[in-house]
Design a protein around this motif. Structure first.
Motif, PDB file in Angstrom:
ATOM      1  N   GLY A  19      31.836  35.895  28.463  1.00  0.00           N
ATOM      2  CA  GLY A  19      31.625  34.902  29.508  1.00  0.00           C
ATOM      3  C   GLY A  19      31.238  33.560  28.943  1.00  0.00           C
ATOM      4  N   ALA A  20      31.454  33.376  27.656  1.00  0.00           N
ATOM      5  CA  ALA A  20      31.094  32.108  27.023  1.00  0.00           C
ATOM      6  C   ALA A  20      31.865  30.971  27.666  1.00  0.00           C
ATOM      7  CB  ALA A  20      31.394  32.163  25.529  1.00  0.00           C
ATOM      8  N   LEU A  21      31.269  29.805  27.627  1.00  0.00           N
ATOM      9  CA  LEU A  21      31.862  28.639  28.269  1.00  0.00           C
ATOM     10  C   LEU A  21      32.754  27.855  27.326  1.00  0.00           C
ATOM     11  CD1 LEU A  21      28.829  27.418  30.380  1.00  0.00           C
ATOM     12  CD2 LEU A  21      30.755  28.818  31.077  1.00  0.00           C
ATOM     13  N   ALA A  22      33.336  28.515  26.373  1.00  0.00           N
ATOM     14  CA  ALA A  22      34.216  27.829  25.430  1.00  0.00           C
ATOM     15  C   ALA A  22      35.575  27.599  26.067  1.00  0.00           C
ATOM     16  CB  ALA A  22      34.382  28.666  24.166  1.00  0.00           C
ATOM     17  N   GLN A  23      36.205  26.510  25.676  1.00  0.00           N
ATOM     18  CA  GLN A  23      37.554  26.230  26.137  1.00  0.00           C
ATOM     19  C   GLN A  23      38.516  27.138  25.388  1.00  0.00           C
ATOM     20  OE1 GLN A  23      38.795  24.205  28.405  1.00  0.00           O
ATOM     21  NE2 GLN A  23      36.951  23.150  29.006  1.00  0.00           N
ATOM     22  N   THR A  24      39.466  27.689  26.092  1.00  0.00           N
ATOM     23  CA  THR A  24      40.509  28.471  25.450  1.00  0.00           C
ATOM     24  C   THR A  24      41.804  27.686  25.534  1.00  0.00           C
ATOM     25  OG1 THR A  24      40.962  29.614  27.512  1.00  0.00           O
ATOM     26  CG2 THR A  24      39.452  30.696  25.997  1.00  0.00           C
ATOM     27  N   PRO A  25      42.670  27.852  24.555  1.00  0.00           N
ATOM     28  CA  PRO A  25      43.912  27.095  24.599  1.00  0.00           C
ATOM     29  C   PRO A  25      44.731  27.488  25.824  1.00  0.00           C
ATOM     30  CG  PRO A  25      43.840  28.530  22.662  1.00  0.00           C
ATOM     31  CD  PRO A  25      42.561  28.704  23.396  1.00  0.00           C
ATOM     32  N   PRO A  26      45.487  26.551  26.371  1.00  0.00           N
ATOM     33  CA  PRO A  26      46.292  26.874  27.549  1.00  0.00           C
ATOM     34  C   PRO A  26      47.407  27.853  27.191  1.00  0.00           C
ATOM     35  CG  PRO A  26      46.793  24.660  26.762  1.00  0.00           C
ATOM     36  CD  PRO A  26      45.636  25.165  25.953  1.00  0.00           C
ATOM     37  N   PRO A  27      47.792  28.681  28.154  1.00  0.00           N
ATOM     38  CA  PRO A  27      48.883  29.603  27.874  1.00  0.00           C
ATOM     39  C   PRO A  27      50.188  28.828  27.694  1.00  0.00           C
ATOM     40  CG  PRO A  27      48.295  29.680  30.190  1.00  0.00           C
ATOM     41  CD  PRO A  27      47.290  28.794  29.507  1.00  0.00           C
ATOM     42  N   THR A  28      51.161  29.495  27.120  1.00  0.00           N
ATOM     43  CA  THR A  28      52.432  28.829  26.860  1.00  0.00           C
ATOM     44  C   THR A  28      53.300  28.735  28.108  1.00  0.00           C
ATOM     45  OG1 THR A  28      53.371  30.917  26.135  1.00  0.00           O
ATOM     46  CG2 THR A  28      52.454  29.464  24.437  1.00  0.00           C
ATOM     47  N   ALA A  29      52.906  29.370  29.204  1.00  0.00           N
ATOM     48  CA  ALA A  29      53.687  29.319  30.433  1.00  0.00           C
ATOM     49  C   ALA A  29      53.731  27.883  30.953  1.00  0.00           C
ATOM     50  CB  ALA A  29      53.072  30.234  31.479  1.00  0.00           C
ATOM     51  N   ALA A  30      54.829  27.535  31.612  1.00  0.00           N
ATOM     52  CA  ALA A  30      55.026  26.170  32.098  1.00  0.00           C
ATOM     53  C   ALA A  30      54.076  25.829  33.238  1.00  0.00           C
ATOM     54  CB  ALA A  30      56.475  25.988  32.535  1.00  0.00           C
ATOM     55  N   ALA A  31      53.785  26.781  34.127  1.00  0.00           N
ATOM     56  CA  ALA A  31      52.924  26.509  35.274  1.00  0.00           C
ATOM     57  C   ALA A  31      51.457  26.635  34.869  1.00  0.00           C
ATOM     58  CB  ALA A  31      53.238  27.470  36.402  1.00  0.00           C
ATOM     59  N   THR A  32      50.676  25.638  35.226  1.00  0.00           N
ATOM     60  CA  THR A  32      49.237  25.679  34.971  1.00  0.00           C
ATOM     61  C   THR A  32      48.506  25.399  36.265  1.00  0.00           C
ATOM     62  OG1 THR A  32      49.129  23.341  34.382  1.00  0.00           O
ATOM     63  CG2 THR A  32      49.483  24.901  32.573  1.00  0.00           C
ATOM     64  N   GLY A  33      47.250  25.787  36.299  1.00  0.00           N
ATOM     65  CA  GLY A  33      46.429  25.507  37.460  1.00  0.00           C
ATOM     66  C   GLY A  33      45.829  26.757  38.046  1.00  0.00           C
ATOM     67  N   VAL A  34      45.462  26.630  39.315  1.00  0.00           N
ATOM     68  CA  VAL A  34      44.816  27.724  40.020  1.00  0.00           C
ATOM     69  C   VAL A  34      45.330  27.734  41.458  1.00  0.00           C
ATOM     70  CG1 VAL A  34      42.792  26.343  40.703  1.00  0.00           C
ATOM     71  CG2 VAL A  34      42.581  28.808  40.489  1.00  0.00           C
ATOM     72  N   ALA A  35      45.456  28.913  42.020  1.00  0.00           N
ATOM     73  CA  ALA A  35      45.836  29.048  43.420  1.00  0.00           C
ATOM     74  C   ALA A  35      44.584  28.869  44.277  1.00  0.00           C
ATOM     75  CB  ALA A  35      46.465  30.411  43.677  1.00  0.00           C
ATOM     76  N   VAL A  36      44.723  28.192  45.402  1.00  0.00           N
ATOM     77  CA  VAL A  36      43.591  27.942  46.298  1.00  0.00           C
ATOM     78  C   VAL A  36      42.961  29.265  46.728  1.00  0.00           C
ATOM     79  CG1 VAL A  36      42.901  26.957  48.521  1.00  0.00           C
ATOM     80  CG2 VAL A  36      44.553  25.734  47.081  1.00  0.00           C
ATOM     81  N   VAL A  37      43.766  30.241  47.103  1.00  0.00           N
ATOM     82  CA  VAL A  37      43.215  31.531  47.553  1.00  0.00           C
ATOM     83  C   VAL A  37      42.456  32.233  46.436  1.00  0.00           C
ATOM     84  CG1 VAL A  37      44.894  31.872  49.412  1.00  0.00           C
ATOM     85  CG2 VAL A  37      45.388  32.762  47.136  1.00  0.00           C
ATOM     86  N   ASP A  38      42.915  32.084  45.195  1.00  0.00           N
ATOM     87  CA  ASP A  38      42.205  32.690  44.067  1.00  0.00           C
ATOM     88  C   ASP A  38      40.874  31.986  43.817  1.00  0.00           C
ATOM     89  OD1 ASP A  38      44.321  34.436  43.781  1.00  0.00           O
ATOM     90  OD2 ASP A  38      45.197  33.370  42.068  1.00  0.00           O
ATOM     91  N   ALA A  39      40.855  30.657  43.935  1.00  0.00           N
ATOM     92  CA  ALA A  39      39.607  29.902  43.764  1.00  0.00           C
ATOM     93  C   ALA A  39      38.601  30.295  44.838  1.00  0.00           C
ATOM     94  CB  ALA A  39      39.882  28.411  43.795  1.00  0.00           C
ATOM     95  N   LYS A  40      39.072  30.447  46.063  1.00  0.00           N
ATOM     96  CA  LYS A  40      38.189  30.857  47.165  1.00  0.00           C
ATOM     97  C   LYS A  40      37.608  32.238  46.882  1.00  0.00           C
ATOM     98  CE  LYS A  40      38.092  31.584  52.185  1.00  0.00           C
ATOM     99  NZ  LYS A  40      37.379  32.825  52.265  1.00  0.00           N
ATOM    100  N   ALA A  41      38.456  33.185  46.468  1.00  0.00           N
ATOM    101  CA  ALA A  41      37.987  34.539  46.167  1.00  0.00           C
ATOM    102  C   ALA A  41      36.998  34.530  45.003  1.00  0.00           C
ATOM    103  CB  ALA A  41      39.183  35.452  45.855  1.00  0.00           C
ATOM    104  N   TRP A  42      37.267  33.724  43.972  1.00  0.00           N
ATOM    105  CA  TRP A  42      36.384  33.642  42.810  1.00  0.00           C
ATOM    106  C   TRP A  42      35.013  33.107  43.206  1.00  0.00           C
ATOM    107  CZ3 TRP A  42      34.562  29.209  40.040  1.00  0.00           C
ATOM    108  CH2 TRP A  42      33.959  29.513  38.810  1.00  0.00           C
ATOM    109  N   LEU A  43      34.993  32.005  43.964  1.00  0.00           N
ATOM    110  CA  LEU A  43      33.716  31.423  44.394  1.00  0.00           C
ATOM    111  C   LEU A  43      32.949  32.380  45.309  1.00  0.00           C
ATOM    112  CD1 LEU A  43      34.942  27.782  45.026  1.00  0.00           C
ATOM    113  CD2 LEU A  43      33.236  28.486  43.318  1.00  0.00           C
ATOM    114  N   THR A  44      33.664  33.063  46.193  1.00  0.00           N
ATOM    115  CA  THR A  44      33.027  34.037  47.079  1.00  0.00           C
ATOM    116  C   THR A  44      32.446  35.191  46.265  1.00  0.00           C
ATOM    117  OG1 THR A  44      34.525  33.445  48.878  1.00  0.00           O
ATOM    118  CG2 THR A  44      33.412  35.572  49.051  1.00  0.00           C
TER     119      THR A  44
END
Length: 175
Positions: A19-44
């Motif tokens: 759970g360390a707060l270190a930055q990890t390199p971005p994946p090689t996949a073209a799409a980046t970001g977060v889905a709104v529903v996933d962010a809501k579930a994570w915060l909840t």
């Protein structure tokens, strides 16, 4: 002032292995970001009281009722499924001066504040505080560190207003 439950949960999670707060390199996949529903579930899942997503003029926001300092998470640059630009924000109403806002901005980085004068004579001024984050990976894990930074600075900003004002300001949801 007690720490909001969401902040305490994030700090504890950061101390756990993996759970360390270190930055990890971005994946090689073209799409980046977060889905709104996933962010809501994570915060909840972290104990946040998160409202349903609200979309206005193509921009989606979540309101987090994290007492005593409620705030918003707004999603920008959204593709078909992911958003790669988020903004944390809160609005404070109370006896706020432009000098307080200028002092904050001069002495702090990351969270920036804006002074909004009263719109009616005798009304109270507002302060809008914002923290913009560009997401370079995929998934909610990349929200962990920015959320910790946001909650720490939001509390510091609120304490500064309380210390420098005659009355305690209240945070209001962003519109």
């Amino acid at each position: 002032m007690r720490l909001p439950a969401l902040f305490a949960t994030l700090v504890l999670a950061a101390a756990l292995p993996g759970g360390a707060l270190a930055q990890t390199p971005p994946p090689t996949a073209a799409a980046t970001g977060v889905a709104v529903v996933d962010a809501k579930a994570w915060l909840t899942g972290l104990g946040g009281r998160v409202g349903e997503p609200v979309t206005r003029e193509g921009v989606t926001s979540l309101h987090i009722a994290d007492e005593p300092l409620p705030w918003n998470l707004t999603f920008y640059a959204c593709g078909p499924s992911l958003c790669d630009d988020v903004q944390f924000s809160a609005i404070f109403t109370g006896p706020i001066t432009a000098d307080q806002i200028n002092d904050w901005n001069r002495e702090h980085r990351f969270l920036k504040a804006f002074f909004v004068p009263a719109d009616v004579p005798g009304g109270e001024a507002n302060a809008v505080v914002q923290y913009d984050v560009l997401l370079t990976g995929t998934g909610t894990e990349q929200l962990r560190e920015p959320t910790v930074v946001w909650l720490q600075l939001l509390q510091e900003f609120a304490r500064g207003l309380v210390f420098n004002a005659t009355a305690v300001p209240t945070a209001a949801p962003a519109q």
